[in-house]
Scaffold this motif. Structure first.
Motif, mmCIF file in Angstrom:
data_model
loop_
_atom_site.group_PDB
_atom_site.id
_atom_site.type_symbol
_atom_site.label_atom_id
_atom_site.label_comp_id
_atom_site.label_asym_id
_atom_site.label_seq_id
_atom_site.Cartn_x
_atom_site.Cartn_y
_atom_site.Cartn_z
ATOM 1 N N ILE A 7 0.840 -1.204 0.000
ATOM 2 C CA ILE A 7 0.000 0.000 0.000
ATOM 3 C C ILE A 7 0.873 1.250 0.000
ATOM 4 O O ILE A 7 1.897 1.309 0.686
ATOM 5 C CB ILE A 7 -0.909 -0.001 1.260
ATOM 6 N N LEU A 8 0.439 2.229 -0.753
ATOM 7 C CA LEU A 8 1.138 3.514 -0.767
ATOM 8 C C LEU A 8 0.161 4.602 -0.330
ATOM 9 O O LEU A 8 -1.005 4.586 -0.728
ATOM 10 C CB LEU A 8 1.661 3.834 -2.177
ATOM 11 N N VAL A 9 0.641 5.520 0.484
ATOM 12 C CA VAL A 9 -0.194 6.665 0.825
ATOM 13 C C VAL A 9 0.592 7.936 0.518
ATOM 14 O O VAL A 9 1.781 8.046 0.825
ATOM 15 C CB VAL A 9 -0.690 6.612 2.297
ATOM 16 N N LEU A 10 -0.066 8.860 -0.154
ATOM 17 C CA LEU A 10 0.577 10.129 -0.501
ATOM 18 C C LEU A 10 0.177 11.175 0.528
ATOM 19 O O LEU A 10 -1.016 11.377 0.780
ATOM 20 C CB LEU A 10 0.127 10.587 -1.897
ATOM 21 N N ILE A 11 1.165 11.818 1.111
ATOM 22 C CA ILE A 11 0.858 12.825 2.132
ATOM 23 C C ILE A 11 1.663 14.091 1.842
ATOM 24 O O ILE A 11 2.680 14.048 1.168
ATOM 25 C CB ILE A 11 1.153 12.317 3.568
ATOM 26 N N LYS A 12 1.163 15.187 2.350
ATOM 27 C CA LYS A 12 1.828 16.457 2.080
ATOM 28 C C LYS A 12 1.895 17.305 3.340
ATOM 29 O O LYS A 12 0.977 17.294 4.160
ATOM 30 C CB LYS A 12 1.065 17.230 0.998
ATOM 31 N N GLN A 13 3.009 18.038 3.447
ATOM 32 C CA GLN A 13 3.123 18.991 4.550
ATOM 33 C C GLN A 13 2.616 20.341 4.068
ATOM 34 O O GLN A 13 2.981 20.797 2.993
ATOM 35 C CB GLN A 13 4.583 19.119 4.977
ATOM 36 N N VAL A 14 1.738 20.948 4.864
ATOM 37 C CA VAL A 14 1.142 22.229 4.475
ATOM 38 C C VAL A 14 1.374 23.249 5.596
ATOM 39 O O VAL A 14 1.692 22.869 6.718
ATOM 40 C CB VAL A 14 -0.385 22.078 4.231
ATOM 41 N N PRO A 15 1.224 24.525 5.295
ATOM 42 C CA PRO A 15 1.329 25.518 6.376
ATOM 43 C C PRO A 15 0.224 25.283 7.408
ATOM 44 O O PRO A 15 -0.913 24.989 7.031
ATOM 45 C CB PRO A 15 1.125 26.854 5.655
#
Lengths: 277, 574
Positions: A7-15
């Motif tokens: 499984i792959l999960v895409l995550i992002k850091q945001v302000p």
């Protein structure tokens, strides 16, 4: 019950939305000044990935794209039970729009894969486009399930319930597939003590950390720099308007009795004549 | 379960308390010197270190000086150093500062540090993180947002604690060679009970406290008060501490071994604030934060028989080292940690975690000021317990005289109206206070056994004019404790619903609400009428985790458990 899924999960850091992020003169967010957080929509994707890991006895890899501090959210993901993290970090990615971002990420996925299931959040709180997930699915030629609010894995297939206007729709998909998880899905479970312990160990031990989190560049995955960053982004931000100062003249009257609230509001406005004492 | 998969440490500290953090600070310094390999874990139920900490606090700096000799320069958070201290008797309208020569020595706080303990705890945790980086043979894992729910025993040995209830039990337990309990009784009460260590009841007080921003600068001034609004025979008093940056601490400490089933600490604090003197301070001010916490006040005779068992040591408030007479708890707790560290370094060196080894701690502590001071103050509470007149007759008389303009006349009146009793009472009290007269061991009743359902409290004099905007209802006060709970939180157990119904009906017969409802500091407990049946209900999302309900429940039918996921109030800065 199916076999173990990769499984792959895409995550992002945001302000961090609770901090007053500064703006550059051109109207874009000054990311260096803002406090940072895991994109709140991605918490649902993370929960979906960890749930799938649990029911299939699988493995979850988290992938993020961003400047070096984005390692923080990969560590956070490990606290919650993610097995491995990758950060695509490359100066040539700066100012990517969704087209360029999806191009770069699909190259990484091709490089790391194959994966049975890819989860993304619905959208991010900084861009709010909800385009990257579907674009990646198209580039990888994968079936995509968008606005997924719940799902089960039965007989080697994904049974997903999507939010559609006026109700919901149930779809069945083969693996591999890409799912964008709606914020109606289950809340992210609390971090585990084992995960929290591991992350503290990783912070002490660079060698061990390298086994869990790898930073990769465009060259590592064979991506064409011409298609990334500003060069690969046809989107032009012609102009941004400020729709009002953050904070502005808004006064919050909180934690007071009704009587106190009425008096305070009446004192600060011209509605006094309407207030019956 | 193989040992490899276990989450295991050499030392597990339950609670990010001043005792446990002082212990860790001292222990890693000793380990640095000796080269002892050590892995340490610290559990803290608050979101951050310090977020569940409430204290006065005015503290003797002697132990802080011992732990951090450079505390004045190294960023140790200090709100001020007391330059003027007062002991005041409060009438409903006036305040009388006792002349210096009549002032009990315990209330002379000049030179003491004024602290925001939640900040101190946060600072100590950060400092530990820095210190341990230079010690390759020691690791510390910090677990804010994780609390211990259950003690794990193997026969007579404490093995560790349970932290969570996930689907994977191997992720739920933390094991340790030694577990140190530095909590406020949430979990350590189970250890004390399991080994039957506390033969005498513990007495508890509840402290409620508000932090204000005020127009004037009162920094470094300290007031301790008796009298209004505590004139119902309850043991307690107020405190007002001036801090830097125009902030003011206003608090009230009320003993829970009171006959009054309606102490209502939060509202009593509002009564305190209605006093013209406090009104004069907080006019044009702004409430910043509110909080409440218990104080263990049994002192010497509530100490457990042993301070350690196989695999575990008990320190600080869990042990009950607070000295009520001198109002000191922080330095006592830190000294516990300091002494425990000295014992632990030897235990780890020898690989011996038996009670015999670990209870060297008791011997060591007996030789410090901690137990010596507690011994000296051992009859302090007994003096009030054996003679209710002090609080329900003499004190109101003096308070009334303060309002009448002559407190000395009040004292004389006490003497004249009780020509035989008062002088005798006075002498006896003084000798009990100082511990010079020995009356043998005393036994305490549990707090709730003091409560009388039919108690008639004297009417509170509340005729003073006050600014309504400075007074907060209990519902509104909760907002200022910044509570936040996770979905599905159920941290207070009610063992038997029918027991609560019986208790409610007993108090209804008196036209009253039960103590859990009255004495709650945060609008958690309530009586619900469902189909003509009056039942106990709870709004757990309001709870600021003071545990008062557990102590005052006449049926011992409530238990406040540590919450999970860092849920609860945020007392940072309070």
């Amino acid at each position: 019950m199916s076999g173990s899924l990769n499984i792959l999960v895409l995550i992002k850091q945001v302000p961090d939305t609770s901090s007053k992020a500064g703006l550059n003169p051109d109207g874009t967010i000054d990311r260096a000044k803002a406090k940072r957080m895991l994109n709140p929509f991605d918490r649902f994707a993370l929960q979906a990935a960890l749930h799938s890991k649990k029911v299939t006895n699988g493995k979850v890899t988290a992938l993020s794209m961003g400047p070096p501090p984005a390692v923080e959210i990969l560590l956070e993901a490990i606290e919650h039970g993610v097995d491995k993290g990758f950060l695509l970090s490359d100066r040539r990615l700066a100012a990517s729009d969704t087209l360029a971002t999806a191009y770069a990420l699909h190259k990484v996925i091709q490089h790391l894969g194959p994966f049975d299931l890819i989860f993304t959040g619905l959208q991010t709180t900084d861009g709010d486009t909800a385009q990257v997930g579907p674009q990646i699915a198209e580039r990888l030629n994968l079936p995509q399930v968008t606005y997924c609010e719940d799902f089960s894995i039965e007989g080697g297939k994904l049974h997903a319930r999507r939010i559609v206007e006026g109700g919901h729709q149930t779809v069945v998909s083969e693996f591999p597939a890409l799912v964008t998880v709606a914020n109606a899905y289950h809340h992210l479970e609390y971090k585990t003590i084992r995960g929290a312990r591991l992350v503290q160990e990783l912070q002490r031990n660079e060698e061990l950390k390298a086994q869990y989190i790898q930073t990769i560049t465009l060259d590592d995955v064979g991506a064409d720099p011409e298609l990334c960053g500003l060069k690969g982004s046809p989107t032009i931000v012609a102009h941004t308007d400020k729709v009002g100062q953050i904070g502005g003249r808004c006064v919050m009257h909180q934690g007071k009795s009704i009587e106190m609230l009425v008096n305070e509001i009446a004192a600060g406005t011209n509605i006094k004549e309407f207030v019956r004492q | 379960m193989s040992d490899m998969d276990k989450i295991k440490y050499n030392l597990l500290l339950v609670g990010g308390s001043s005792s446990n953090l002082a212990l860790a600070h001292r222990l890693i310094a000793l380990a640095k010197a000796s080269g002892q390999q050590l892995s340490i874990a610290i559990l803290e139920k608050g979101r951050e270190f310090g977020s569940h900490i409430v204290s006065g606090a005015v503290s003797n700096p002697h132990v802080i000086k011992k732990l951090f000799p450079d505390y004045m320069e190294n960023g140790f958070p200090i709100e001020g150093v007391c330059t003027e201290s007062f002991f005041s008797v409060m009438g409903a309208y006036k305040k009388w500062d006792a002349p210096r020569n009549l002032m009990p020595a315990e209330f002379k706080k000049e030179g003491y540090l004024i602290l925001t303990l939640s900040n101190v705890i946060g600072w100590m945790a950060n400092r530990l993180k820095e210190e341990v980086k230079d010690i390759p043979n020691v690791t510390i894992d910090f677990f804010p947002g994780f609390s211990a729910h259950e003690v794990i025993y193997d026969g007579s040995r404490v093995m560790g604690v349970r932290v969570s209830h996930t689907e994977n039990p191997m992720d739920d337990y933390i094991y340790a060679d030694v577990t140190v309990f530095g909590d406020k009784g949430f979990l350590s009460q189970d250890v004390l009970k399991n080994f039957d260590l506390r033969k005498n009841a513990q007495l508890w007080s509840v402290g409620v406290k508000e932090l204000w921003e005020i127009p004037q600068d009162l920094s470094n001034k300290v007031w301790h008060t008796m009298g209004y609004p505590v004139l119902d025979g309850t043991f307690g008093g107020g405190f007002v501490y001036g801090m830097k940056n125009n902030r003011l601490t206003i608090g009230l400490i009320l003993s829970l071994d009171s006959p009054n089933p309606d102490i209502n600490p939060q509202q009593r604090l509002q009564d305190f604030k209605k006093h013209p003197w406090i009104q004069s301070l907080i006019q044009e001010g702004r409430l910043i934060k509110y909080g409440a916490a218990l104080l263990p006040e049994g002192g010497y005779y509530s100490l457990p028989e042993k301070f350690a068992v196989d695999g575990a040591i008990i320190v600080g408030d869990a042990l009950g080292t607070l000295n009520q007479r001198t109002l000191s708890g922080v330095d006592m707790a830190m000294e516990c940690g300091y002494q425990a560290a000295e014992v632990l370094i030897e235990a780890f060196r020898d690989g011996d975690y038996s009670q015999a080894k670990l209870n060297q701690f008791q011997k060591r502590l007996n030789n410090t000021f901690v137990i010596k001071d507690l011994y000296e103050s051992r009859y302090f509470r007994q003096a009030f317990n054996e003679n209710p007149r002090l609080l329900n007759s003499y004190l109101p008389t003096v308070a009334k005289a303060v309002d009448d303009g002559n407190p000395m006349v009040g004292m004389l009146k006490v003497g004249l109206s009780n020509p035989f009793r008062a002088p005798f009472d006075g002498l006896r009290v003084l000798s009990l206070f100082s511990g010079t007269k020995d009356i043998g061991p005393v036994r305490y009743k549990k707090c709730h056994e003091h409560i009388q359902p039919d108690f008639q409290a004297p009417a509170m004099q509340n005729g003073q004019p006050f600014n309504k905007d400075t007074i907060y209802s209990r519902e509104d006060a909760v907002f200022y404790a910044n509570t936040r709970y996770h979905e599905g939180n159920m941290h207070i157990d009610e063992f038997e619903a029918t027991t609560c119904m019986r208790c409610i009906s007993r108090y209804s017969d008196q036209g009253k609400l039960p103590p859990c409802v009255n004495d709650c500091t945060a609008e958690v407990h309530r009586v619900d009428e469902i189909d003509n049946v009056r039942k106990h209900g709870m709004s757990l999302e309001n709870c600021i985790q003071c545990r008062t309900c557990e102590i005052v429940c006449p049926e011992e039918n409530l238990r406040v458990n540590p919450t999970a996921q860092g849920s609860g109030p945020d007392f940072a800065g309070l």
